[in-house]
Write a protein that holds these residues in place. Structure first.
Motif, PDB file in Angstrom:
ATOM      1  N   UNK A  84       0.938  -1.392   0.213  1.00  0.00           N
ATOM      2  CA  UNK A  84      -0.065  -0.186   0.218  1.00  0.00           C
ATOM      3  C   UNK A  84       0.820   1.246   0.000  1.00  0.00           C
ATOM      4  N   UNK A  85       2.006   1.269   0.158  1.00  0.00           N
ATOM      5  CA  UNK A  85       3.043   2.133   0.379  1.00  0.00           C
ATOM      6  C   UNK A  85       3.683   2.754  -0.842  1.00  0.00           C
ATOM      7  N   UNK A  86       3.274   3.862  -1.464  1.00  0.00           N
ATOM      8  CA  UNK A  86       3.882   4.457  -2.635  1.00  0.00           C
ATOM      9  C   UNK A  86       4.090   3.778  -3.800  1.00  0.00           C
ATOM     10  N   UNK A  87       3.517   2.551  -4.179  1.00  0.00           N
ATOM     11  CA  UNK A  87       3.895   2.207  -5.438  1.00  0.00           C
ATOM     12  C   UNK A  87       3.808   3.032  -6.713  1.00  0.00           C
ATOM     13  N   UNK A  88       4.723   2.764  -7.719  1.00  0.00           N
ATOM     14  CA  UNK A  88       4.674   3.635  -8.662  1.00  0.00           C
ATOM     15  C   UNK A  88       5.001   2.878 -10.102  1.00  0.00           C
ATOM     16  N   UNK A  89       4.485   3.668 -11.173  1.00  0.00           N
ATOM     17  CA  UNK A  89       4.977   3.106 -12.530  1.00  0.00           C
ATOM     18  C   UNK A  89       6.003   3.565 -13.509  1.00  0.00           C
ATOM     19  N   UNK A  90       6.891   4.452 -12.764  1.00  0.00           N
ATOM     20  CA  UNK A  90       8.055   4.914 -13.299  1.00  0.00           C
ATOM     21  C   UNK A  90       9.089   4.900 -12.247  1.00  0.00           C
ATOM     22  N   UNK A  91      10.254   5.178 -12.504  1.00  0.00           N
ATOM     23  CA  UNK A  91      11.505   5.424 -11.562  1.00  0.00           C
ATOM     24  C   UNK A  91      11.410   6.382 -10.449  1.00  0.00           C
ATOM     25  N   UNK A 140      19.075  -1.886  -0.418  1.00  0.00           N
ATOM     26  CA  UNK A 140      19.639  -0.242  -0.669  1.00  0.00           C
ATOM     27  C   UNK A 140      20.367  -0.193  -1.992  1.00  0.00           C
ATOM     28  N   UNK A 141      20.968  -1.117  -2.425  1.00  0.00           N
ATOM     29  CA  UNK A 141      21.854  -1.252  -3.687  1.00  0.00           C
ATOM     30  C   UNK A 141      20.859  -1.629  -4.925  1.00  0.00           C
ATOM     31  N   UNK A 142      19.691  -1.762  -4.715  1.00  0.00           N
ATOM     32  CA  UNK A 142      18.794  -2.347  -5.829  1.00  0.00           C
ATOM     33  C   UNK A 142      18.519  -1.345  -6.740  1.00  0.00           C
ATOM     34  N   UNK A 143      18.446  -1.191  -8.067  1.00  0.00           N
ATOM     35  CA  UNK A 143      18.212  -0.098  -9.046  1.00  0.00           C
ATOM     36  C   UNK A 143      16.913  -0.446  -9.730  1.00  0.00           C
ATOM     37  N   UNK A 144      16.187   0.548 -10.016  1.00  0.00           N
ATOM     38  CA  UNK A 144      15.067   0.470 -10.830  1.00  0.00           C
ATOM     39  C   UNK A 144      15.200  -0.386 -12.156  1.00  0.00           C
ATOM     40  N   UNK A 166      15.474  -6.606 -10.131  1.00  0.00           N
ATOM     41  CA  UNK A 166      14.260  -7.023 -10.781  1.00  0.00           C
ATOM     42  C   UNK A 166      12.981  -7.229  -9.835  1.00  0.00           C
ATOM     43  N   UNK A 167      13.211  -8.115  -8.801  1.00  0.00           N
ATOM     44  CA  UNK A 167      12.047  -8.418  -8.007  1.00  0.00           C
ATOM     45  C   UNK A 167      11.748  -7.210  -6.899  1.00  0.00           C
ATOM     46  N   UNK A 168      12.758  -6.557  -6.673  1.00  0.00           N
ATOM     47  CA  UNK A 168      12.351  -5.257  -5.915  1.00  0.00           C
ATOM     48  C   UNK A 168      11.469  -4.194  -6.764  1.00  0.00           C
ATOM     49  N   UNK A 169      11.738  -4.391  -8.028  1.00  0.00           N
ATOM     50  CA  UNK A 169      11.202  -3.199  -8.810  1.00  0.00           C
ATOM     51  C   UNK A 169       9.678  -3.653  -9.032  1.00  0.00           C
ATOM     52  N   UNK A 170       9.630  -5.026  -9.203  1.00  0.00           N
ATOM     53  CA  UNK A 170       8.153  -5.535  -9.577  1.00  0.00           C
ATOM     54  C   UNK A 170       7.243  -5.329  -8.296  1.00  0.00           C
ATOM     55  N   UNK A 171       8.096  -5.402  -7.043  1.00  0.00           N
ATOM     56  CA  UNK A 171       7.220  -5.055  -5.901  1.00  0.00           C
ATOM     57  C   UNK A 171       6.812  -3.542  -5.488  1.00  0.00           C
ATOM     58  N   UNK A 172       7.706  -2.808  -6.317  1.00  0.00           N
ATOM     59  CA  UNK A 172       7.201  -1.270  -6.295  1.00  0.00           C
ATOM     60  C   UNK A 172       6.290  -1.184  -7.346  1.00  0.00           C
TER      61      UNK A 172
END
Length: 269
Positions: free
Chosen positions: A24-31, A59-63, A144-150
């Motif tokens: 529920x926290x601030x998901x987004x569709x762009x970087x 912390x190191x994960x990239x979009x 990859x997986x953190x980006x999809x979670x976001x």
């Protein structure tokens, strides 16, 4: 000491319970907003038991722009069954799988005795997912997986897998740099991280579940299928008891049908 996969099931269950606030926290569709979301997600991860190495990987994960592009463009699953088999190289997979089975029959027979899953199914999955380990991905799993979670499109589904990936980093099964598929799947048979955490088997007995080791990966795959209800000796074609278990591996109908068809040819059914 060999890690018991059944003991990991409560771990993933706890991650799922903690997923809702992150989803529920601030998901987004762009970087834009990704870094702020990671800061919020780190709080959820800490509550889920993620430790220093996992938090550092977060912390190191990239979009992952390539991951988002792939998620928006999954055309192959809209093919007819005939076209899908052709595009995915079913004839080559079956031929190579038969050779692999013939070269090491005792290995696959042992897996079937332990888990009830026949060689054809495991080989079809292995061939379909990574061409028998020849290409296990070129995308950092954690990013990859953190980006999809976001990403807002399927955040609720991927948040538990993102937490699973960070836990795998803590356990030493993967690192922040480990490469996998565009959707964060990892290893020889492309486990999503949450499933890897739950169903992973240390079949080599070296004290570490390594999905980039064939022995661990295939045992983990067989363990997943058994846990989902695989019935030894029963059929796996559409309409037969074990086909519903294949459905648990991949949600695409054309993929499920392809695995069943190739496995039957590999097994000589």
């Amino acid at each position: 000491m060999r890690r018991s996969p059944t003991r990991l099931i409560p771990v993933l269950a706890s991650l799922i319970c903690l997923a809702s606030p992150a989803a529920a926290a601030s998901c987004g569709n762009t970087a834009t907003g990704f870094e702020a979301w990671k800061a919020d997600f780190a709080k959820v991860a800490r509550k889920a038991g993620v430790k220093r190495r996992g938090l550092e990987a977060l912390a190191q994960a990239q979009y992952a722009t390539r991951t988002i592009a792939a998620d928006r463009n999954q055309k192959s699953f809209r093919y007819t069954l005939e076209k899908f088999l052709q595009v995915r190289g079913a004839e080559t997979i079956v031929a190579q799988a038969r050779r692999r089975k013939a070269a090491n029959p005792n290995y696959y027979a042992t897996l079937e005795r332990q888990y009830g899953v026949p060689a054809g199914i495991l080989l079809a999955i292995h061939g379909m997912e990574t061409a028998f380990g020849n290409f296990m991905g070129d995308s950092p799993v954690v990013s990859a997986i953190v980006t999809l979670a976001y990403d807002c499109r399927r955040s609720e589904f991927f948040v538990p897998h993102a937490l699973g990936a960070l836990t795998l980093v803590d356990q030493g099964s993967i690192t922040a740099a480990t490469l996998g598929a565009r959707h964060g799947e990892l290893g020889h048979t492309q486990f999503l991280p949450g499933n890897a955490l739950t169903y992973g088997v240390d079949a080599t007995g070296d004290g570490q579940v390594d999905f980039y080791n064939l022995t661990d990966a295939l045992a983990s795959t067989a363990n997943f299928l058994r846990a989902k209800g695989w019935k030894p000796g029963r059929g796996y074609a559409p309409g037969q008891p074990n086909f519903r278990v294949i459905e648990q591996w991949n949600a695409a109908t054309v993929y499920q049908q392809s695995i069943a068809l190739m496995a039957a040819r590999i097994d000589g059914n």
